[in-house]
Write a protein that holds these residues in place. Structure first.
Motif, PDB file in Angstrom:
ATOM      1  N   LEU A 170     -14.698  39.374  12.019  1.00 19.93           N
ATOM      2  CA  LEU A 170     -15.752  40.099  11.783  1.00 19.93           C
ATOM      3  C   LEU A 170     -15.532  41.864  11.244  1.00 19.93           C
ATOM      4  CD1 LEU A 170     -18.695  40.838  12.375  1.00 19.93           C
ATOM      5  CD2 LEU A 170     -18.266  41.426  14.588  1.00 19.93           C
ATOM      6  N   GLN A 199     -16.379  42.958   7.391  1.00 19.54           N
ATOM      7  CA  GLN A 199     -17.332  43.844   7.328  1.00 19.54           C
ATOM      8  C   GLN A 199     -16.956  45.273   6.724  1.00 19.54           C
ATOM      9  OE1 GLN A 199     -19.969  44.217  10.755  1.00 19.54           O
ATOM     10  NE2 GLN A 199     -20.986  42.331  10.061  1.00 19.54           N
ATOM     11  N   LYS A 200     -15.698  45.491   7.323  1.00 20.73           N
ATOM     12  CA  LYS A 200     -15.076  46.927   6.801  1.00 20.73           C
ATOM     13  C   LYS A 200     -14.319  46.941   5.727  1.00 20.73           C
ATOM     14  CE  LYS A 200     -16.052  48.890  11.087  1.00 20.73           C
ATOM     15  NZ  LYS A 200     -17.158  49.938  11.663  1.00 20.73           N
ATOM     16  N   LYS A 209     -16.966  43.961   2.927  1.00 23.01           N
ATOM     17  CA  LYS A 209     -18.058  44.597   2.547  1.00 23.01           C
ATOM     18  C   LYS A 209     -18.978  43.580   1.610  1.00 23.01           C
ATOM     19  CE  LYS A 209     -16.154  49.202   2.986  1.00 23.01           C
ATOM     20  NZ  LYS A 209     -15.920  50.496   2.337  1.00 23.01           N
ATOM     21  N   GLY A 238     -24.300  36.253   6.438  1.00 23.36           N
ATOM     22  CA  GLY A 238     -24.700  37.489   5.606  1.00 23.36           C
ATOM     23  C   GLY A 238     -25.261  36.964   4.219  1.00 23.36           C
ATOM     24  N   ARG A 253     -22.125  40.751  19.338  1.00 21.24           N
ATOM     25  CA  ARG A 253     -22.798  40.263  18.241  1.00 21.24           C
ATOM     26  C   ARG A 253     -22.252  38.483  17.970  1.00 21.24           C
ATOM     27  NH1 ARG A 253     -23.327  43.494  12.778  1.00 21.24           N
ATOM     28  NH2 ARG A 253     -25.119  44.312  14.050  1.00 21.24           N
TER      29      ARG A 253
END
Length: 336
Positions: free
Chosen positions: A134, A138-139, A142, A169, A289
């Motif tokens: 995760l 995400q970090k 992106k 996503g 999440r």
């Protein structure tokens, strides 16, 4: 509770593959808990390629190991005796237990598990595996909806979660894995858009069939020749996430720099590595999440469970042979 079986570090596997003699089997006493400590019985151990690096003292992001130390490893355990108000006998916990039947540890260093869901999930998809996927995606990666995301080592514990999160996503996801069975699992069960079998050869040719516009996000768990090939297929402004390097772990040395690295310049791309503990303050919301995705069926996971503490060295070696299918675990005891 009279004998504590343990595996100790007995060798430095630098520059070579692991062998059983890198570990030493001993039997000893169970240490009595001091103030604030608990005694836990190991139920399951979890295995990751980084454990070989810990034995080699490569990287510098964890405390060094010494010959004769109990082999490090995270696991799931049951509290047997407690000298802490934080935990009671019977509580299930996760933490850095080491390869042994019983561990005496500070209660504050253990995470008490909720009663819902399969406990072993906290060693994988709800543990460091899922959190790594995760935060790295995400970090660092992106991804945007519609991006093409490619994951190497995609049938492994981390890679399989990365791909599913990217699908959640709205991305197109292509996995790279070894063998037809693993590739079918990625597509048929996890919902990847395509899978490339690196054992079939010509990775770049296979990738071009599925990623005609190039790779927007490349998540790499492997390094070496596969990373080099895929760097040649990145799209403009691609993000390359360096998570692991199974090819390096097996040899115990850094691979030569990828020949195609200059494509980062041509494509104005970025390549970045990370360590999970960089995001430790955000772990609680991330687990919530991931749990929600599991409940609604959008995130699935697979476990490869071996049995018996005596098989711990061989179980770790499975990771470097590509023998594991999903998160590699070892069942040590039943508990109460």
């Amino acid at each position: 509770m009279t004998v504590n079986r343990q595996w100790l570090i007995n060798g430095r596997p630098n520059g070579r593959a692991l062998v059983v003699d890198d570990f030493k089997w001993v039997e000893g006493d169970i240490a009595a808990p001091g103030e604030g400590e608990v005694v836990v019985r190991t139920l399951y151990l979890a295995f990751d390629p980084a454990q070989k690096g810990w034995m080699e003292n490569i990287g510098g992001y964890t405390a060094p190991t010494e010959i004769g130390d109990v082999m490090r490893g995270s696991g799931l355990a049951e509290v047997v005796t407690s000298n802490s108000p934080l935990l009671r006998p019977g509580d299930r916990v996760t933490g850095m237990l080491g390869w042994r039947d019983f561990a005496t540890l500070p209660a504050k260093d253990l995470l008490k598990l909720p009663d819902d869901g399969p406990p072993t999930a906290h060693l994988g998809v709800l543990g460091t595996t899922g959190l790594t996927a995760l935060f790295g995606l995400q970090k660092i990666g992106k991804p945007f909806p519609g991006d093409t995301v490619v994951v190497t080592g995609a049938a492994g514990a981390t890679g399989s979660v990365v791909g599913q999160i990217a699908k959640i996503g709205g991305c197109k996801v292509i996995g790279v894995a070894g063998g037809a069975e693993k590739c079918r699992w990625l597509v048929d069960e996890l919902g990847f858009d395509a899978a490339v079998d690196y054992k079939a050869g010509d990775i770049r040719g296979q990738m071009r069939e599925h990623a005609k516009g190039g790779i927007d996000v490349l998540w790499d768990n492997v390094g070496g020749a596969i990373l080099n090939d895929l760097l040649g297929e990145i799209a403009m402004h691609a993000r390359v996430v360096i998570c692991g390097g199974i090819s390096r772990y097996q040899l115990g040395q850094m691979p030569a720099g990828p020949e195609n690295y200059f494509n980062l310049v041509f494509k104005r791309a970025t390549m970045e590595g990370f360590i999970l503990t960089d995001f430790i303050g955000e772990f609680p919301w991330a687990r919530r999440r991931i749990s929600a995705w599991m409940r609604d069926g959008r995130l699935r996971f697979k476990e490869d469970i071996q049995v018996g503490l005596e098989n711990a060295p061989r179980t770790l070696m499975r990771l470097f042979e590509g023998a594991n299918f999903g998160k590699q675990l070892l069942k040590v005891s039943e508990g109460s």
